[in-house]
Every structure is written in C-alpha cells, then in structure tokens.
Write an enzyme that holds these catalytic residues in place. Sequence first.
Site, PDB file in Angstrom:
ATOM      1  N   TYR A 128       0.832  -1.201   0.000  1.00  0.00           N
ATOM      2  CA  TYR A 128       0.000   0.000   0.000  1.00  0.00           C
ATOM      3  C   TYR A 128       0.875   1.263   0.000  1.00  0.00           C
ATOM      4  O   TYR A 128       0.414   2.338  -0.363  1.00  0.00           O
ATOM      5  CB  TYR A 128      -0.859   0.051   1.276  1.00  0.00           C
ATOM      6  CG  TYR A 128      -2.112  -0.808   1.278  1.00  0.00           C
ATOM      7  CD1 TYR A 128      -2.391  -1.715   0.257  1.00  0.00           C
ATOM      8  CD2 TYR A 128      -3.025  -0.701   2.333  1.00  0.00           C
ATOM      9  CE1 TYR A 128      -3.544  -2.489   0.289  1.00  0.00           C
ATOM     10  CE2 TYR A 128      -4.193  -1.462   2.364  1.00  0.00           C
ATOM     11  CZ  TYR A 128      -4.444  -2.358   1.351  1.00  0.00           C
ATOM     12  OH  TYR A 128      -5.589  -3.109   1.393  1.00  0.00           O
ATOM     13  N   GLY A 129       2.096   1.115   0.461  1.00  0.00           N
ATOM     14  CA  GLY A 129       2.948   2.272   0.778  1.00  0.00           C
ATOM     15  C   GLY A 129       3.334   3.136  -0.399  1.00  0.00           C
ATOM     16  O   GLY A 129       3.814   4.253  -0.209  1.00  0.00           O
ATOM     17  N   CYS A 176      -2.005  -1.323  10.122  1.00  0.00           N
ATOM     18  CA  CYS A 176      -1.197  -0.836   9.004  1.00  0.00           C
ATOM     19  C   CYS A 176      -1.064   0.677   9.167  1.00  0.00           C
ATOM     20  O   CYS A 176      -2.081   1.382   9.239  1.00  0.00           O
ATOM     21  CB  CYS A 176      -1.927  -1.168   7.705  1.00  0.00           C
ATOM     22  SG  CYS A 176      -1.165  -0.486   6.221  1.00  0.00           S
ATOM     23  N   ASN A 177       0.161   1.162   9.255  1.00  0.00           N
ATOM     24  CA  ASN A 177       0.365   2.608   9.406  1.00  0.00           C
ATOM     25  C   ASN A 177      -0.124   3.365   8.182  1.00  0.00           C
ATOM     26  O   ASN A 177      -0.700   4.446   8.289  1.00  0.00           O
ATOM     27  CB  ASN A 177       1.845   2.916   9.614  1.00  0.00           C
ATOM     28  CG  ASN A 177       2.352   2.437  10.948  1.00  0.00           C
ATOM     29  OD1 ASN A 177       2.355   3.176  11.915  1.00  0.00           O
ATOM     30  ND2 ASN A 177       2.754   1.186  11.021  1.00  0.00           N
ATOM     31  N   CYS A 199       6.163   0.989  10.239  1.00  0.00           N
ATOM     32  CA  CYS A 199       5.418   0.127   9.309  1.00  0.00           C
ATOM     33  C   CYS A 199       5.327  -1.224   9.983  1.00  0.00           C
ATOM     34  O   CYS A 199       6.328  -1.720  10.529  1.00  0.00           O
ATOM     35  CB  CYS A 199       6.163   0.015   7.976  1.00  0.00           C
ATOM     36  SG  CYS A 199       5.522  -1.299   6.900  1.00  0.00           S
ATOM     37  N   THR A 200       4.146  -1.835   9.957  1.00  0.00           N
ATOM     38  CA  THR A 200       3.950  -3.064  10.726  1.00  0.00           C
ATOM     39  C   THR A 200       4.655  -4.272  10.105  1.00  0.00           C
ATOM     40  O   THR A 200       4.743  -5.323  10.736  1.00  0.00           O
ATOM     41  CB  THR A 200       2.448  -3.347  10.915  1.00  0.00           C
ATOM     42  OG1 THR A 200       1.828  -3.426   9.611  1.00  0.00           O
ATOM     43  CG2 THR A 200       1.782  -2.245  11.710  1.00  0.00           C
ATOM     44  N   HIS A 201       5.158  -4.142   8.888  1.00  0.00           N
ATOM     45  CA  HIS A 201       5.965  -5.229   8.312  1.00  0.00           C
ATOM     46  C   HIS A 201       7.363  -5.302   8.959  1.00  0.00           C
ATOM     47  O   HIS A 201       7.994  -6.351   8.952  1.00  0.00           O
ATOM     48  CB  HIS A 201       6.158  -5.018   6.804  1.00  0.00           C
ATOM     49  CG  HIS A 201       5.001  -5.436   5.952  1.00  0.00           C
ATOM     50  ND1 HIS A 201       3.800  -4.770   5.948  1.00  0.00           N
ATOM     51  CD2 HIS A 201       4.875  -6.463   5.059  1.00  0.00           C
ATOM     52  CE1 HIS A 201       2.973  -5.355   5.077  1.00  0.00           C
ATOM     53  NE2 HIS A 201       3.605  -6.385   4.527  1.00  0.00           N
TER      54      HIS A 201
HETATM   55  N1  DGL Z   1       2.270  -2.685   6.837  1.00  0.00           N
HETATM   56  C1  DGL Z   1       2.011  -1.436   6.257  1.00  0.00           C
HETATM   57  C2  DGL Z   1       2.297  -0.266   7.179  1.00  0.00           C
HETATM   58  O1  DGL Z   1       2.281  -0.426   8.373  1.00  0.00           O
HETATM   59  C3  DGL Z   1       2.227  -1.130   4.836  1.00  0.00           C
HETATM   60  C4  DGL Z   1       3.277  -1.782   4.027  1.00  0.00           C
HETATM   61  C5  DGL Z   1       2.946  -1.598   2.566  1.00  0.00           C
HETATM   62  O2  DGL Z   1       2.020  -2.258   2.113  1.00  0.00           O
HETATM   63  O3  DGL Z   1       3.568  -0.749   1.904  1.00  0.00           O
HETATM   64  O4  DGL Z   1       2.500   0.834   6.727  1.00  0.00           O
END
Ligand code: DGL
Length: 257
Positions: A44-45, A75-76, A185-187
């Site tokens: 999503y980023g 997700c941030n 970012c939660t990843h």
């Molecule tokens: N896990 C997501 C976050 O906390 C987004 C990572 C992504 O999809 O770019 O921002």
Amino acid sequence: MAAYDGSIGVFDSGVGGISILKGLVRELPHERFVYFGDSANAPYGDKTKEEVQELSRRIVAAMVNNGCKAVVIACNTATSAAAPLLRVTWPQVPIVGVEPALKPATEAPAHDRILVLATRVTLHLDKFQRLARTYGSQSHVISVACSGLADLVETGETDGEAVHAYLERAIGAYRGKVDSVVLGCTHYPFVKKAILDVVGPVPVFDSTQGTARQLHRRLEASGLLAPSDQSGSVIFRSSKNTPEELALYERLYKARL
Ligand code: DGL
C-alpha cells in the site's frame, strides 16, 4: 448469524499486521480475531491516498457486514490514509489504528537522534507530519521511506541476503549514529534483527503494545469485551488466497519477534 459475529477484524496490506495481531492476542486472550491480509494488493505504501482509502473501505465493509464488533487497522499506511474516513462511515464500530511510536522513543533516556522507518505514504501524510512536529522539538527525527522493504517481507524473506543488502543501502549511513529506531510500518518488526545488524544495538520502538492497550480500552469503554470464559481464537484470511500464502501467515504468526 453472520460469519464473524462478535469477532475483532484486523487488517493490513499483507502480512505486516500479524506483528500487531500477536500483541492483541497477548493483551486480549479471550477475544476472537479475524485477520485479513490484502497481499494481492500489497504494497500500500506506494499507492495514492485515494487508492488506499478505497481498498481499506472495502475490507472494513466486509468485516462489519460479517458481524465484526471492532476493527484494528494494523497498518500505518492505511491508518494515515483512511482512518478518519472509516470512522465517519462506521461511527458505531470502534476502529483502532496504529501510529509510529515516536512518543515512547522521545521519552527514552537516549533520544537525541531517532531514526523512523516507514512507507512513503505514511511519512508524507498529515498524521506523521503532526507527530514529527510535536516531538521534533525534543529530538532530531530522521525519517527514511523504505519503499520495497515490505515487498521483501511479503515474500517471507526476513533475515536473508536481499533484506540485508536492502537495509545496507537504505540505512547503512546511520550505523552507530542514532539513539533508537522507530518501526513505522507493521511489516518491519519481522526484519528487526537485520535492522539492528545494520544500525547497531539500539532500542527499537514499534506500535504493538500501544495498539493492544488502546483496543483494550476501547472495548472496555463500549462494553464489548469478551467474557473471561470465552476461549480466544485467530482465523487468517488473505486476498491472495492460496495454501502457500496462508501457511506464510501462520509461520509469521509463530515467529519470535
Ligand atoms: N504494513 C504497512 C504499514 O504499516 C504497509 C506496508 C505496505 O504495504 O507498503 O505501513
């Protein structure tokens, strides 16, 4: 009866929110959680705010229609882009988001130089800009957009050569030069070890505990906490709905962070 009656929906662009889910389950062991990773549309980023809003809106609509009593945006990027819209659309549902843990980082004993790692969208939008203004007077906040890092985690790669090479390029210049790292970012909790290999042994702050406590407070305030004799559970769902993908979700859920 709807499929997820009384459950808590937790979602992310993909596997990242599983790092948050682990903290939610620790804090609220009697709750039933449904985790949805939008891995088919990750990352999503690097999308536009409008695209992230639309993807998030569809996910939350499905969760609410299926009976979820609360939603966690794990997700941030989605929190920054879509939380206000989601809360206006479903005012009756507690919707808890995540935010980069800058506050605890500035309260730590060593806080002169704080390295914040997040997606481009998160760093660019108002929510983070406001946080950085609030806490930037106490610390020098260095933010680095890590485009491509979440994609590596999506492949299940957490400590291999590609992750190390990526991090060396992105943040190698800060080795020994920062007091702490904020994972915005939660990843990124899944690559924490590799991050520390590159920047050196400093404290790392993520959003897990703060989010879990916030969800606990919101459920309690709304009288929605599960009874203490209910056994908790976790179900995984993914827009990339293959056995391999769901096995990756399970593996990351069991990973030590
Ligand atoms: N896990 C997501 C976050 O906390 C987004 C990572 C992504 O999809 O770019 O921002």
